[in-house]
Design a protein around this motif. Sequence first.
Motif, PDB file in Angstrom:
ATOM      1  N   PHE A 181     -38.423 -45.649 -14.864  1.00 37.75           N
ATOM      2  CA  PHE A 181     -39.877 -45.674 -14.707  1.00 37.75           C
ATOM      3  C   PHE A 181     -40.308 -44.850 -13.501  1.00 37.75           C
ATOM      4  O   PHE A 181     -41.192 -43.994 -13.590  1.00 37.75           O
ATOM      5  N   LEU A 182     -39.667 -45.098 -12.360  1.00 38.75           N
ATOM      6  CA  LEU A 182     -40.068 -44.428 -11.128  1.00 38.75           C
ATOM      7  C   LEU A 182     -39.811 -42.930 -11.197  1.00 38.75           C
ATOM      8  O   LEU A 182     -40.670 -42.117 -10.788  1.00 38.75           O
ATOM      9  N   SER A 183     -38.662 -42.535 -11.728  1.00 38.85           N
ATOM     10  CA  SER A 183     -38.343 -41.107 -11.786  1.00 38.85           C
ATOM     11  C   SER A 183     -39.323 -40.367 -12.693  1.00 38.85           C
ATOM     12  O   SER A 183     -39.773 -39.264 -12.367  1.00 38.85           O
ATOM     13  N   THR A 184     -39.683 -40.975 -13.831  1.00 40.10           N
ATOM     14  CA  THR A 184     -40.616 -40.320 -14.735  1.00 40.10           C
ATOM     15  C   THR A 184     -42.022 -40.305 -14.161  1.00 40.10           C
ATOM     16  O   THR A 184     -42.765 -39.338 -14.342  1.00 40.10           O
ATOM     17  N   PHE A 185     -42.397 -41.367 -13.469  1.00 42.65           N
ATOM     18  CA  PHE A 185     -43.707 -41.421 -12.817  1.00 42.65           C
ATOM     19  C   PHE A 185     -43.842 -40.288 -11.805  1.00 42.65           C
ATOM     20  O   PHE A 185     -44.833 -39.548 -11.799  1.00 42.65           O
ATOM     21  N   LEU A 186     -42.824 -40.117 -10.952  1.00 48.36           N
ATOM     22  CA  LEU A 186     -42.865 -39.066  -9.937  1.00 48.36           C
ATOM     23  C   LEU A 186     -42.799 -37.682 -10.575  1.00 48.36           C
ATOM     24  O   LEU A 186     -43.463 -36.746 -10.113  1.00 48.36           O
ATOM     25  N   LEU A 187     -42.009 -37.553 -11.635  1.00 50.87           N
ATOM     26  CA  LEU A 187     -41.896 -36.266 -12.310  1.00 50.87           C
ATOM     27  C   LEU A 187     -43.228 -35.855 -12.923  1.00 50.87           C
ATOM     28  O   LEU A 187     -43.647 -34.702 -12.821  1.00 50.87           O
ATOM     29  N   THR A 188     -43.915 -36.791 -13.552  1.00 46.99           N
ATOM     30  CA  THR A 188     -45.224 -36.490 -14.140  1.00 46.99           C
ATOM     31  C   THR A 188     -46.244 -36.162 -13.062  1.00 46.99           C
ATOM     32  O   THR A 188     -47.101 -35.290 -13.257  1.00 46.99           O
ATOM     33  N   LEU A 189     -46.157 -36.829 -11.915  1.00 45.84           N
ATOM     34  CA  LEU A 189     -47.071 -36.541 -10.810  1.00 45.84           C
ATOM     35  C   LEU A 189     -46.826 -35.165 -10.201  1.00 45.84           C
ATOM     36  O   LEU A 189     -47.692 -34.648  -9.490  1.00 45.84           O
ATOM     37  N   SER A 190     -45.658 -34.570 -10.481  1.00 40.82           N
ATOM     38  CA  SER A 190     -45.339 -33.275  -9.883  1.00 40.82           C
ATOM     39  C   SER A 190     -46.144 -32.141 -10.499  1.00 40.82           C
ATOM     40  O   SER A 190     -46.025 -30.991 -10.059  1.00 40.82           O
ATOM     41  N   GLN A 193     -45.120 -28.398  -7.846  1.00 43.52           N
ATOM     42  CA  GLN A 193     -44.591 -27.793  -9.063  1.00 43.52           C
ATOM     43  C   GLN A 193     -43.127 -27.410  -8.884  1.00 43.52           C
ATOM     44  O   GLN A 193     -42.297 -27.657  -9.761  1.00 43.52           O
ATOM     45  N   ILE A 194     -42.802 -26.801  -7.751  1.00 40.27           N
ATOM     46  CA  ILE A 194     -41.417 -26.406  -7.477  1.00 40.27           C
ATOM     47  C   ILE A 194     -40.523 -27.638  -7.353  1.00 40.27           C
ATOM     48  O   ILE A 194     -39.407 -27.674  -7.891  1.00 40.27           O
ATOM     49  N   ALA A 195     -41.026 -28.661  -6.642  1.00 41.10           N
ATOM     50  CA  ALA A 195     -40.249 -29.897  -6.499  1.00 41.10           C
ATOM     51  C   ALA A 195     -40.006 -30.545  -7.855  1.00 41.10           C
ATOM     52  O   ALA A 195     -38.902 -31.037  -8.132  1.00 41.10           O
ATOM     53  N   GLY A 196     -41.019 -30.524  -8.713  1.00 43.25           N
ATOM     54  CA  GLY A 196     -40.851 -31.067 -10.053  1.00 43.25           C
ATOM     55  C   GLY A 196     -39.830 -30.285 -10.853  1.00 43.25           C
ATOM     56  O   GLY A 196     -39.039 -30.866 -11.611  1.00 43.25           O
ATOM     57  N   GLY A 197     -39.812 -28.961 -10.699  1.00 43.98           N
ATOM     58  CA  GLY A 197     -38.818 -28.136 -11.381  1.00 43.98           C
ATOM     59  C   GLY A 197     -37.409 -28.468 -10.938  1.00 43.98           C
ATOM     60  O   GLY A 197     -36.482 -28.556 -11.757  1.00 43.98           O
ATOM     61  N   CYS A 198     -37.239 -28.650  -9.633  1.00 44.34           N
ATOM     62  CA  CYS A 198     -35.915 -29.033  -9.108  1.00 44.34           C
ATOM     63  C   CYS A 198     -35.483 -30.384  -9.666  1.00 44.34           C
ATOM     64  O   CYS A 198     -34.312 -30.599 -10.009  1.00 44.34           O
ATOM     65  N   PHE A 199     -36.447 -31.300  -9.768  1.00 41.06           N
ATOM     66  CA  PHE A 199     -36.150 -32.627 -10.293  1.00 41.06           C
ATOM     67  C   PHE A 199     -35.753 -32.555 -11.762  1.00 41.06           C
ATOM     68  O   PHE A 199     -34.862 -33.286 -12.222  1.00 41.06           O
ATOM     69  N   LEU A 200     -36.389 -31.664 -12.521  1.00 39.37           N
ATOM     70  CA  LEU A 200     -36.036 -31.488 -13.925  1.00 39.37           C
ATOM     71  C   LEU A 200     -34.591 -30.996 -14.073  1.00 39.37           C
ATOM     72  O   LEU A 200     -33.845 -31.471 -14.935  1.00 39.37           O
ATOM     73  N   VAL A 201     -34.218 -30.041 -13.238  1.00 31.84           N
ATOM     74  CA  VAL A 201     -32.840 -29.536 -13.281  1.00 31.84           C
ATOM     75  C   VAL A 201     -31.858 -30.650 -12.937  1.00 31.84           C
ATOM     76  O   VAL A 201     -30.804 -30.798 -13.580  1.00 31.84           O
ATOM     77  N   TYR A 202     -32.216 -31.462 -11.945  1.00 35.31           N
ATOM     78  CA  TYR A 202     -31.366 -32.602 -11.570  1.00 35.31           C
ATOM     79  C   TYR A 202     -31.225 -33.583 -12.725  1.00 35.31           C
ATOM     80  O   TYR A 202     -30.117 -34.064 -13.024  1.00 35.31           O
ATOM     81  N   LEU A 203     -32.335 -33.889 -13.392  1.00 32.20           N
ATOM     82  CA  LEU A 203     -32.276 -34.815 -14.523  1.00 32.20           C
ATOM     83  C   LEU A 203     -31.411 -34.250 -15.654  1.00 32.20           C
ATOM     84  O   LEU A 203     -30.694 -35.001 -16.325  1.00 32.20           O
ATOM     85  N   ALA A 204     -31.509 -32.942 -15.878  1.00 30.38           N
ATOM     86  CA  ALA A 204     -30.685 -32.311 -16.920  1.00 30.38           C
ATOM     87  C   ALA A 204     -29.202 -32.495 -16.608  1.00 30.38           C
ATOM     88  O   ALA A 204     -28.393 -32.777 -17.502  1.00 30.38           O
ATOM     89  N   LEU A 205     -28.840 -32.352 -15.334  1.00 25.96           N
ATOM     90  CA  LEU A 205     -27.442 -32.538 -14.940  1.00 25.96           C
ATOM     91  C   LEU A 205     -26.999 -33.984 -15.118  1.00 25.96           C
ATOM     92  O   LEU A 205     -25.864 -34.250 -15.534  1.00 25.96           O
TER      93      LEU A 205
END
Length: 211
Positions: A108-117, A73-85
């Motif tokens: 595709f890969l980034s969204t797949f991993l983000l959803t898996l988070s 969950q935390i890793a996914g949150g960090c990834f969301l902030v990165y995507l926003a930037l």
Amino acid sequence: MLFLKAMLIGLCIAAPVGPIGMLCIQRSLSLGFRSGIATGLGAASADAFYGLLGALGFAGLVTAFPKGALTLQIAGGCFLVYLALTIVRGQSASRTSETDASPTGRYFLSTFLLTLSNPLTVLSFVAIFAAVGAAPTRTVGFGYFIPMVMVTGVFLGSLLWWLCLSGFTSALRTRVSMSMTRGIAKVSSLAISAIGIVQIVSGGYRLITGS
């Protein structure tokens, strides 16, 4: 009937507009249909994967390893902030037409991993499966046929939503001005980063306190 129920489940899981929906809309507007549907396809694939875990009864793994789930969950949150930037940086350049060189595979890969988070998704599938009378069991005499029907239905239902969303949004692309596109991107990036920060803070708090 089971297949149609599974499609409905996939549609219901995908339809709420969260960070993935915002990404799909933003990429469809900025880059076109292929980038938008690549984003949705990644989410649909992750939904199908978690649907498979739910259908095979692996939901207990999430509750058995809560710290692992919170770490994701935390890793996914960090990834969301990165995507926003990256959205903000990407909008500093002029909007270009969609080409074969568009990084659809990366989307595709980034969204797949983000959803898996978000491993709690598997619990959502178990609950919905039970609610619609499609209990996630390995039925005697059918082996894994029923789970695979359910997973295929979930995938196609989710994909149907992303096809509609990215198709509709990309159709508006020529009618939306550059300034409006940039405004939508800024709003999306703020919302996505806010969701990511909340995800990081709540996950970190629960991880530290053990609650």
